[in-house]
Write a protein that holds these residues in place. Structure first.
Motif, short mmCIF file in Angstrom:
data_model
loop_
_atom_site.label_atom_id
_atom_site.label_comp_id
_atom_site.label_asym_id
_atom_site.label_seq_id
_atom_site.Cartn_x
_atom_site.Cartn_y
_atom_site.Cartn_z
N GLU A 260 19.90 12.92 3.37
CA GLU A 260 21.19 12.29 3.16
C GLU A 260 21.16 10.81 3.56
N GLY A 261 21.35 9.94 2.57
CA GLY A 261 21.44 8.51 2.82
C GLY A 261 20.12 7.78 2.99
N ILE A 262 18.99 8.48 2.85
CA ILE A 262 17.68 7.85 2.99
C ILE A 262 16.88 8.05 1.69
N PHE A 263 16.36 6.94 1.15
CA PHE A 263 15.66 6.97 -0.13
C PHE A 263 14.21 6.53 0.07
N ARG A 264 13.30 7.22 -0.61
CA ARG A 264 11.87 6.91 -0.50
C ARG A 264 11.36 6.40 -1.84
N PHE A 265 10.72 5.21 -1.80
CA PHE A 265 10.07 4.63 -2.98
C PHE A 265 8.57 4.83 -2.85
N ASN A 266 7.94 5.38 -3.87
CA ASN A 266 6.50 5.52 -3.92
C ASN A 266 6.03 5.01 -5.28
N GLY A 267 5.20 3.98 -5.28
CA GLY A 267 4.75 3.46 -6.57
C GLY A 267 3.59 2.50 -6.45
N ARG A 268 2.90 2.33 -7.56
CA ARG A 268 1.79 1.40 -7.66
C ARG A 268 2.33 0.03 -8.06
N LEU A 269 1.99 -0.99 -7.26
CA LEU A 269 2.50 -2.33 -7.50
C LEU A 269 1.36 -3.32 -7.74
N ALA A 270 1.68 -4.34 -8.53
CA ALA A 270 0.69 -5.35 -8.85
C ALA A 270 0.58 -6.41 -7.76
N SER A 271 1.59 -6.51 -6.91
CA SER A 271 1.60 -7.51 -5.85
C SER A 271 2.41 -7.00 -4.66
N LEU A 272 2.07 -7.48 -3.49
CA LEU A 272 2.83 -7.13 -2.28
C LEU A 272 3.96 -8.12 -2.01
N VAL A 273 4.04 -9.18 -2.79
CA VAL A 273 5.06 -10.21 -2.56
C VAL A 273 6.48 -9.67 -2.74
N PRO A 274 6.79 -8.97 -3.85
CA PRO A 274 8.17 -8.46 -3.99
C PRO A 274 8.60 -7.50 -2.89
N PRO A 275 7.78 -6.48 -2.53
CA PRO A 275 8.24 -5.59 -1.45
C PRO A 275 8.35 -6.30 -0.11
N ALA A 276 7.48 -7.29 0.15
CA ALA A 276 7.58 -8.05 1.40
C ALA A 276 8.91 -8.81 1.44
N SER A 277 9.27 -9.39 0.30
CA SER A 277 10.55 -10.11 0.21
C SER A 277 11.72 -9.17 0.48
N ILE A 278 11.65 -7.96 -0.04
CA ILE A 278 12.71 -6.97 0.16
C ILE A 278 12.81 -6.59 1.64
N VAL A 279 11.69 -6.35 2.28
CA VAL A 279 11.68 -5.97 3.70
C VAL A 279 12.33 -7.06 4.54
N LEU A 280 12.01 -8.32 4.24
CA LEU A 280 12.53 -9.43 5.04
C LEU A 280 14.00 -9.72 4.74
N ARG A 281 14.43 -9.37 3.52
CA ARG A 281 15.84 -9.60 3.16
C ARG A 281 16.77 -8.56 3.75
N ASN A 296 1.24 -6.57 7.39
CA ASN A 296 0.58 -7.83 7.78
C ASN A 296 1.18 -9.02 7.04
N LEU A 297 1.47 -8.83 5.74
CA LEU A 297 2.05 -9.92 4.95
C LEU A 297 3.43 -10.29 5.49
N CYS A 298 4.24 -9.30 5.81
CA CYS A 298 5.58 -9.57 6.37
C CYS A 298 5.46 -10.31 7.70
N PHE A 299 4.50 -9.90 8.52
CA PHE A 299 4.31 -10.55 9.83
C PHE A 299 3.89 -12.01 9.65
N GLU A 300 3.01 -12.26 8.68
CA GLU A 300 2.57 -13.63 8.42
C GLU A 300 3.72 -14.51 7.95
N LYS A 301 4.59 -13.94 7.12
CA LYS A 301 5.75 -14.70 6.65
C LYS A 301 6.72 -14.98 7.79
N LEU A 302 6.89 -14.02 8.69
CA LEU A 302 7.78 -14.22 9.83
C LEU A 302 7.27 -15.32 10.75
N LYS A 303 5.95 -15.42 10.92
CA LYS A 303 5.37 -16.42 11.81
C LYS A 303 5.65 -17.84 11.33
#
Length: 308
Positions: A260-281, A296-303
């Motif tokens: 209830e209220g929790i959604f799981r995305f599972n998929g093959r992606l061409a880049s980690l940039v879009p999901p990293a942007s979503i996590v940070l937003r 690691n990508l999210c952590f690097e962007k946060l730094k």
């Protein structure tokens, strides 16, 4: 008395059929189905009115199936119909190619074609004059196999605004994305058309047509697959999921409600940039399940943030 001509051309019925058409498109859009209350909210009508539209949809031949657990409706059948009353890119190309001339009548017809094309789904706006002109220029360059300069292109990734030489190949996602072979990078690149200042068509023809990809394989975020891809798993709360889905509706086909209220995305992606942007937003509303490279990508962007 109400009139309904889904496939007819009777102008008298146009205003009456619009809500019903919108309801069919809304149901057809959501792969997991949609509830009557959600449909009522989408259409801006009462629950009772939405239910009446549903009955009218069924009366004209569309079979709807209801999930007894979630109470969501879907259009029945293995192959859901592609119900779209707007012009696709191919249809716009066909119509414009058949219209020759620069008279006031020709220009009015062209403008109407664009206004009633898939361009109307751009978020937050209908077609703008500059944007429409850029699309027409790109279509002409694709048809004539000419190179173009994307003037004052705003790149978010490189944080720059500059002119880019490219060989336009195809537009997708309701004209929001251009895929072109860019000599500077020696590969096909995706460009967001709303970030293009203007388009200059060059006299020289395209030189690398043998390297063009006419139908690029893309992920749910419209990034092109190249040599490497990632299996990504994310969890969203309900609010974040619906906001993300509005921007990237294709994630719906790879997302399920795990509780209830929790959604799981599972998929093959061409880049980690879009999901990293979503996590940070959406801090605290999106959880990375995998892969570690995304963390690691999210952590690097946060730094890079000044207060980090």
């Amino acid at each position: 008395m109400e009139y309904l001509y889904i496939y007819g051309s009777n102008n008298f019925a146009m205003e009456k059929e619009k809500p019903v058409i919108s309801l069919i498109k809304a149901i057809n859009h959501f792969h997991r189905g949609v509830s009557m209350r959600e449909l009522a909210a989408l259409l801006g009508v009462s629950y009772k009115t939405a239910y009446r539209y549903k009955e009218k949809v069924e009366s004209i031949g569309f079979q709807l199936e209801k999930n007894p657990t979630t109470h969501r409706y879907k259009i029945a059948g293995k192959n859901r119909p592609e119900f779209n009353l707007s012009f696709s890119q191919q249809e716009v190309d066909f119509i414009l190619n058949a219209i020759n001339g620069d008279s006031e009548m020709h220009n009015r017809i062209r403008n109407k074609v664009y206004i009633h094309s898939d361009l109307q789904y751009l978020p937050g706006k209908l077609i703008e004059v500059t944007f429409g002109h850029n699309i027409k220029q790109l279509q002409k360059a694709i048809k004539d196999r000419k190179r173009v300069v994307l003037k004052a292109y705003n790149s978010v990734n490189s944080n720059s605004c500059r002119d880019i030489l490219t060989e336009p190949v195809i537009m997708q996602d309701y004209y929001k994305r251009l895929y072109g072979y860019t000599p500077e990078k020696r590969k096909m690149i995706q460009y967001k058309t709303e970030r293009i200042g203007s388009v200059e068509i060059l006299q020289e023809g395209q030189m690398f047509t043998d390297r063009h990809i006419q139908n690029p394989e893309t992920d749910v975020f419209w990034w092109m697959f190249e040599d490497r891809s990632w299996e990504v798993s994310l969890e969203f709360n309900r609010g974040a999921y619906h906001m993300i889905r509005e921007e990237y509706p294709r994630i719906d086909e790879l997302t399920s409600e795990i509780k209830e209220g929790i959604f799981r995305f599972n998929g093959r992606l061409a880049s980690l940039v879009p999901p990293a942007s979503i996590v940070l937003r959406f801090p605290g509303e999106v959880r990375i399940v995998s892969p570690p490279e995304l963390e690691n990508l999210c952590f690097e962007k946060l730094k890079k943030l000044p207060f980090f």
